[in-house]
Structures are given as C-alpha cells and as structure tokens.
Design a protein around this motif. Structure first.
Motif, PDB file in Angstrom:
ATOM      1  N   LEU A 116       0.815  -1.165  -0.117  1.00 13.05           N
ATOM      2  CA  LEU A 116      -0.014  -0.056   0.109  1.00 13.05           C
ATOM      3  C   LEU A 116       0.885   1.240  -0.032  1.00 13.05           C
ATOM      4  O   LEU A 116       0.428   2.359  -0.825  1.00 13.05           O
ATOM      5  N   LEU A 117       1.935   1.125   0.699  1.00 11.80           N
ATOM      6  CA  LEU A 117       2.828   2.291   0.718  1.00 11.80           C
ATOM      7  C   LEU A 117       3.341   2.533  -0.386  1.00 11.80           C
ATOM      8  O   LEU A 117       4.230   3.623  -0.869  1.00 11.80           O
ATOM      9  N   ALA A 118       3.817   1.450  -1.409  1.00 12.15           N
ATOM     10  CA  ALA A 118       4.316   1.646  -2.569  1.00 12.15           C
ATOM     11  C   ALA A 118       3.507   2.460  -3.478  1.00 12.15           C
ATOM     12  O   ALA A 118       4.098   2.986  -4.547  1.00 12.15           O
ATOM     13  N   VAL A 119       2.221   2.255  -3.342  1.00 10.74           N
ATOM     14  CA  VAL A 119       1.060   2.943  -4.315  1.00 10.74           C
ATOM     15  C   VAL A 119       0.876   4.337  -3.927  1.00 10.74           C
ATOM     16  O   VAL A 119       0.671   5.085  -4.638  1.00 10.74           O
ATOM     17  N   ALA A 120       1.156   4.533  -2.618  1.00 14.91           N
ATOM     18  CA  ALA A 120       0.671   5.911  -2.059  1.00 14.91           C
ATOM     19  C   ALA A 120       1.249   7.093  -2.592  1.00 14.91           C
ATOM     20  O   ALA A 120       0.603   8.270  -2.651  1.00 14.91           O
ATOM     21  N   PRO A 121       2.569   6.997  -3.102  1.00  6.99           N
ATOM     22  CA  PRO A 121       3.064   8.341  -3.756  1.00  6.99           C
ATOM     23  C   PRO A 121       2.207   8.763  -5.020  1.00  6.99           C
ATOM     24  O   PRO A 121       2.339   9.941  -5.352  1.00  6.99           O
ATOM     25  N   MET A 122       1.343   8.072  -5.504  1.00  4.44           N
ATOM     26  CA  MET A 122       0.500   8.438  -6.702  1.00  4.44           C
ATOM     27  C   MET A 122      -0.408   9.388  -6.295  1.00  4.44           C
ATOM     28  O   MET A 122      -0.842  10.190  -6.908  1.00  4.44           O
ATOM     29  N   PRO A 125       0.754  14.887  -6.238  1.00  5.74           N
ATOM     30  CA  PRO A 125       1.289  15.357  -7.544  1.00  5.74           C
ATOM     31  C   PRO A 125       2.644  15.387  -7.665  1.00  5.74           C
ATOM     32  O   PRO A 125       3.570  15.804  -6.944  1.00  5.74           O
ATOM     33  N   ALA A 126       3.105  15.282  -8.740  1.00  8.54           N
ATOM     34  CA  ALA A 126       4.493  15.581  -8.981  1.00  8.54           C
ATOM     35  C   ALA A 126       5.194  16.772  -8.573  1.00  8.54           C
ATOM     36  O   ALA A 126       6.384  16.775  -8.164  1.00  8.54           O
ATOM     37  N   PHE A 127       4.271  17.797  -9.007  1.00 12.45           N
ATOM     38  CA  PHE A 127       5.017  19.315  -8.583  1.00 12.45           C
ATOM     39  C   PHE A 127       5.009  19.491  -6.938  1.00 12.45           C
ATOM     40  O   PHE A 127       5.529  20.299  -6.557  1.00 12.45           O
ATOM     41  N   VAL A 128       4.211  18.786  -6.510  1.00  6.10           N
ATOM     42  CA  VAL A 128       4.287  18.763  -5.107  1.00  6.10           C
ATOM     43  C   VAL A 128       5.281  18.122  -4.389  1.00  6.10           C
ATOM     44  O   VAL A 128       5.935  18.471  -3.189  1.00  6.10           O
ATOM     45  N   HIS A 129       5.714  16.808  -4.961  1.00  4.13           N
ATOM     46  CA  HIS A 129       7.042  16.341  -4.746  1.00  4.13           C
ATOM     47  C   HIS A 129       8.057  17.396  -4.856  1.00  4.13           C
ATOM     48  O   HIS A 129       8.838  17.291  -3.799  1.00  4.13           O
ATOM     49  N   SER A 130       8.282  17.957  -5.968  1.00  3.99           N
ATOM     50  CA  SER A 130       9.331  18.920  -6.085  1.00  3.99           C
ATOM     51  C   SER A 130       9.102  20.070  -5.156  1.00  3.99           C
ATOM     52  O   SER A 130      10.159  20.519  -4.549  1.00  3.99           O
ATOM     53  N   TYR A 131       8.169  20.266  -4.907  1.00  2.00           N
ATOM     54  CA  TYR A 131       8.053  21.664  -3.848  1.00  2.00           C
ATOM     55  C   TYR A 131       8.437  20.999  -2.621  1.00  2.00           C
ATOM     56  O   TYR A 131       9.026  21.815  -1.701  1.00  2.00           O
ATOM     57  N   ALA A 132       8.165  19.953  -1.897  1.00  2.00           N
ATOM     58  CA  ALA A 132       8.744  19.318  -0.661  1.00  2.00           C
ATOM     59  C   ALA A 132      10.194  19.229  -0.688  1.00  2.00           C
ATOM     60  O   ALA A 132      10.804  19.719   0.041  1.00  2.00           O
ATOM     61  N   VAL A 147      16.196  13.530 -11.631  1.00  2.00           N
ATOM     62  CA  VAL A 147      16.157  12.259 -11.696  1.00  2.00           C
ATOM     63  C   VAL A 147      15.787  11.743 -10.187  1.00  2.00           C
ATOM     64  O   VAL A 147      14.751  10.870 -10.215  1.00  2.00           O
ATOM     65  N   LEU A 148      16.141  12.468  -9.001  1.00  2.00           N
ATOM     66  CA  LEU A 148      15.694  12.304  -7.869  1.00  2.00           C
ATOM     67  C   LEU A 148      14.218  12.227  -7.680  1.00  2.00           C
ATOM     68  O   LEU A 148      13.514  11.107  -7.278  1.00  2.00           O
ATOM     69  N   VAL A 149      13.683  13.354  -7.783  1.00  2.00           N
ATOM     70  CA  VAL A 149      12.195  13.698  -7.812  1.00  2.00           C
ATOM     71  C   VAL A 149      11.250  12.808  -8.853  1.00  2.00           C
ATOM     72  O   VAL A 149      10.183  12.402  -8.586  1.00  2.00           O
ATOM     73  N   SER A 150      11.702  12.698 -10.069  1.00  2.00           N
ATOM     74  CA  SER A 150      11.111  11.880 -11.077  1.00  2.00           C
ATOM     75  C   SER A 150      10.927  10.439 -10.640  1.00  2.00           C
ATOM     76  O   SER A 150       9.878   9.750 -10.879  1.00  2.00           O
ATOM     77  N   VAL A 151      11.869   9.881 -10.179  1.00  2.00           N
ATOM     78  CA  VAL A 151      11.771   8.285  -9.630  1.00  2.00           C
ATOM     79  C   VAL A 151      10.897   8.381  -8.498  1.00  2.00           C
ATOM     80  O   VAL A 151      10.151   7.405  -8.562  1.00  2.00           O
ATOM     81  N   ILE A 152      10.936   9.308  -7.608  1.00  2.00           N
ATOM     82  CA  ILE A 152      10.104   9.250  -6.333  1.00  2.00           C
ATOM     83  C   ILE A 152       8.679   9.502  -6.710  1.00  2.00           C
ATOM     84  O   ILE A 152       7.914   8.821  -6.270  1.00  2.00           O
ATOM     85  N   ALA A 153       8.473  10.203  -7.833  1.00  2.00           N
ATOM     86  CA  ALA A 153       6.896  10.546  -8.328  1.00  2.00           C
ATOM     87  C   ALA A 153       6.331   9.760  -9.075  1.00  2.00           C
ATOM     88  O   ALA A 153       5.057   9.214  -9.106  1.00  2.00           O
TER      89      ALA A 153
END
Length: 534
Positions: A116-122, A125-132, A147-153
């Motif tokens: 469940l935690l592996a799916v939760a990053p969806m 939003p990708a730009f919120v990951h970048s903001y964080a 690359v880092l934020v893209s893989v995470i998102a």
C-alpha cells in the motif's frame, strides 16, 4: 445447437451452457449511424493536436523549421531530455520491480502494508513532490534533482502492473525451471523476468510520457525540458513559431517512445495454457541478511516518497497557521476544481460512450482505427494539446478562446482513454442478449442502450469518471494556458503561491490536492488486488 441455446433467454437466466472447449464469439451488431458519427467526430477531435503540429510545420516552411530547430538551444533541450529518460527509466524499473517482488513473492514482514505504501506516492502530485524537496533542500536543482524527484514520483507506474503480473504468474513455470537445475537468481532472470516484459514496458512507457509532459516539477527545480521551454516561449512571444517548433520536436519524442514500447513487447505468448487452475503463488523465504536489506529498502523508499512530502507539508502548515487557511482564494479554488473536475468527467465519459459501445458491439478494422485515434492526444503532453486549442480558437473560433468549454475540451482530449478503457470493460460485461431482448420488445436502439446496457455498465463508467476527475484536479499546464481570466484551481493556485516563494500559503492547496487524490490511489490499489482475487 449449443450456440443457439447460448443466445436464448434461458441461457441468460442461468441454464448451463455447453462446454465446447473454445470461447464463443459474441454476435456483432450493426452500428447505429448516430453512434458511428459521434465516434468519428471524437476521433477527429483527438487528432487535432497532431494535425496542429503538422499544419504549423507545413505553414512555417522548411527553411524556417531548420532555422528554429537546428539551434544550440534545441540541442541542449534534447540532450537534457535524453539524459533524463536514460537515467530515470532504469531506476524506476529497478525500484518498481524490486518492491513488487518483495511485496508479492517474499516473506517480507508486513508486506501488505508495504504494498500500500508503494502505491501511495501516486496520491501526491509530481510538482508537490518537487515543492517538498525544494523546501527541504533549497540548493537542489539540475539533472540530479530531476532524476531523484522523477523516480520518487513516478516509480509506482511500474510497480502496479508488475505487482499485478506477479500475482497472476503460474508457479508451474518456475517449477519447470527448478527441475532443470536453475538457481533462484537464474530462475528469476530466465523465467520470471521475461513474463514481466509487457508490464515493465507498459509501466516504463507511462513514466516516459510523464517525463516528457511534466512542467511544474522541472520548473521548480530549474531543470530545462521541452515542456518548460515551450511554456516560456509561449509566455514571452504568445504562441510564436519557436514554441510551435519545440512542440513538434516534443511530439516526435513521444512518438519515438511509443514505437520503442511497441518494439519491446515482442511476439511471445504470455497466457497460461493447459488444464486446471493455477496454484497459489509460493512465498520465497528471505535469509536474515536479505530480510534486513529488504526492510531497509522499503523503509528508505517510503521515507523518501511519503516521509519528505508529509514532513515538509506539515512544517509549512504549522508555519502558516490558521491564516493560511483563511486566504480568500482557497475556497473558490476548491470550488472551481470540483466544478471543472465534475464537468470534465461527465463530458469525457459521454464522449467515450459511442466508441466504447462500438468497440464491443460492432468491432471491425475501421472501428479499431478510430479507437486508436483516441489514444493519440493522451500520449501527447498537455502543453501541446493546449497550444493546438489556442491556435484553432484564435484563428477559427475566437469566441471560444479562453472559455470554460475550451478547458473542458482539452481535458477530454487528454483523459479520454481513462474513461474509454473503464467504460469498455463495463459494456463488455453487459450481455448483448439483454440488449437484443429489449429491442425485440419494442425499445428503440437508444432506449435499449440507455435502459439496459448503460445501467449494467454504470460501475465501469463511474470508475472511468472518477479517474478523469482526479486527473483533472491535478492538471496544471493546459489549465494555465487555457483557463479564462479569474479562474483558479487548486493546482494553479498552488503554482501561483510557489512562484511567489510563499510556501506556507501554498501548503493548504497541496494538502487539498492530496486529499482529492487519495480515492484514486485506493481505487487503483483495490482494483490491482482484485485482478488476482486477493
């Protein structure tokens, strides 16, 4: 005889059908003219972005094209894009496959929670990951940050199909490999991994298309891509030739990515053949050292993908206090997001209905061609779709420029496949015999479709509409270019606040977007579990 019985009302009511050893093909129906006309109209609209790129190229002329495309700036953008794809895609595949295997095929403690935690990053939003990440580490920028934020998102797009495939994979294949003396590592590489080819290729394609289309993530970490350059050109020259030519190069990159994914599929057969039902998946016992390494991997991935965004968001919410929630634009942004999401979901689902019905009830070469047209716009970045609509409305339909209808049309073109796939699955589960019986009782084709088929397909239609709604709630680029003056969604409001470096004021917008996206994450997770009956 058996085929005649299967068409009778008794068969529908529950009389057993003859087991003939093959799957009976459903009878085709004649396509109603109005349904066929609606499907053709939607397909032509779906081709509009591609036609815009071709039309602009022909109108510009080869000399101007060469002057605009063969520039050092375009070469730099192409180099950045290739590096981003070459570095991000393998990492997403490695992480997605590793987590899928650990959560589905090993005795990892708490693997249901980790899945469940592996799916939760969806849900973020990708730009919120970048903001964080920018909030936590202001010096983070350039290719490593991208690359880092893209893989995470985006790695969940690989995890989901691979995990679903591992659940359905027949253990007998691995038994045969073991009987031939293959060790566990060779067994995975030579037996399991080839069976994951379609899932990996499909997930990598989704990741690649998102990398080409994403704007907010890369603009925030100051990494130039075609999408960020196109938006900057549009803002400075108002849809000038340079922006159009960059859009043409971006479209070529998308088409090349689609062709590469198609070539990676291969011609191998992936379906299980043979009598009986497949056995339950066996669980591989991890050693003490492997279990510790696996726990460190899932802990680290969860910390990076969920811990950082939630921690940063919590800090900014505390810093902003109650004043951040009292911003006068916040509630109107939520209301307009809900309005655009609901209207866009209804329009997109209605536009997908004719093609979904025809693809199931009256299949044929022409309809397959029309159906494939509906996937073209969804594979193109939203900024290309927006530029196409800007050009068409300004030149040929000026009253529609920067109207709500134009924004909804862009949403429909981009997210039509989400509704089409779900609605088509729902119609396929509605027996055609019931529709024929309704027509034999005097109902018109439209009444039979509305009162019988669409009622039975309602769960699929609702799922498709929900997917479209949640995609619209996080859409940024097309909304920025096409929305009427004064329109502000949660995504555009968040972007306006972060552009002013007011991260505390942007935090409520980010939290509301995550809360709206959580149902999508839960829906995807439960649908993925249901594919294997678990």
């Amino acid at each position: 005889m058996a085929d005649d019985l299967s068409r009778s009302p008794l068969a529908i009511a529950g009389t057993p059908r003859f087991a003939s050893g093959y799957r009976r093909r459903l009878p085709s129906q004649r396509a109603a003219p109005w349904l066929l006309g609606a499907a053709v109209l939607v397909a032509l609209l779906a081709l509009l972005p591609l036609g815009f790129v071709l039309g602009v190229s022909l109108q510009t002329g080869w000399d101007t094209i060469a002057q605009l495309v063969l520039r050092p700036r375009v070469a730099e953008l192409l180099f950045n894009t290739l590096l981003l794809l070459l570095l991000t895609l393998p990492l997403c595949v490695l992480l997605g496959v590793a987590l899928a295997w650990l959560t589905e095929r090993s005795d990892l403690p708490g693997r249901r929670v980790w899945s469940l935690l592996a799916v939760a990053p969806m849900a973020v939003p990708a730009f919120v990951h970048s903001y964080a990440w920018v909030s936590l580490w202001p010096a983070l920028h350039g290719l490593p940050a991208a690359v880092l934020v893209s893989v995470i998102a985006y790695y969940p797009f690989v995890y989901l199909p691979v995990a679903a495939t591992l659940r359905r994979l027949d253990p007998a294949l691995e038994d045969v490999g073991e009987s031939m003396g293959l060790k566990p590592r060779a067994l995975f590489i030579r037996v399991v991994l080839p069976q994951l080819r379609l899932a990996i290729a499909g997930g990598a394609l989704l990741v690649g298309l998102h990398l080409l289309a994403e704007y907010g993530l890369y603009a925030m970490i100051r990494f130039d891509t075609f999408t960020t350059a196109i938006y900057d050109q549009f803002q400075s020259t108002y849809n000038g030739p340079a922006a159009n030519m960059l859009a043409g190069v971006l479209v070529l990159c998308c088409l090349l990515l689609l062709g590469s994914e198609s070539a990676c599929r291969g011609q191998a057969r992936y379906a299980r053949i043979g009598s009986g039902s497949p056995r339950l998946q066996r669980c591989v016992t991890l050693g003490a050292g492997a279990r510790v390494a696996a726990l460190l991997l899932v802990l680290l991935s969860s910390a990076l993908t969920l811990g950082v965004p939630l921690l940063t968001l919590g800090n900014w919410l505390l810093a902003g206090g109650i004043e951040a929630w009292q911003a006068p634009e916040l509630l109107p942004s939520l209301r307009q997001t809900l309005e655009l999401g609901l209207l866009g979901a209804l329009l997109t689902t209605a536009a997908a209905m004719p093609m979904a019905w025809l693809s199931i009830r009256a299949p044929g070469p022409l309809l397959r061609l029309l159906e494939s047209c509906n996937y073209i716009a969804s594979s193109l970045p939203g900024i290309v779709v927006a530029l196409a609509l800007v050009t068409v409305t300004v030149q040929y339909a000026r009253p529609l420029y920067q109207t709500t209808f134009c924004v909804l049309l862009a949403y429909a073109l981009m997210f039509l496949p989400r509704a089409l796939v779900s609605l088509r699955a729902g119609i396929a589960q509605a027996p055609v015999e019931l529709e024929n019986i309704a027509r034999s009782l005097g109902r018109s084709p439209w009444q039979a479709l509305w009162r019988v088929t669409l009622r039975l397909a309602a769960p699929g239609a609702a799922a498709g509409a929900a997917l479209v709604f949640l995609a619209i709630s996080n859409e940024l680029t097309a909304t920025l270019l096409l929305a009427p003056n004064g329109t502000r969604t949660l995504a555009t409001g968040f972007w306006a606040r972060t552009s002013e470096i007011d991260y505390a004021a942007a935090a409520p917008y980010a939290l509301l977007m995550i809360l709206l996206a959580l149902p999508l994450t839960a829906l995807l997770y439960h649908q993925s579990r249901r594919t294997a009956g678990r």
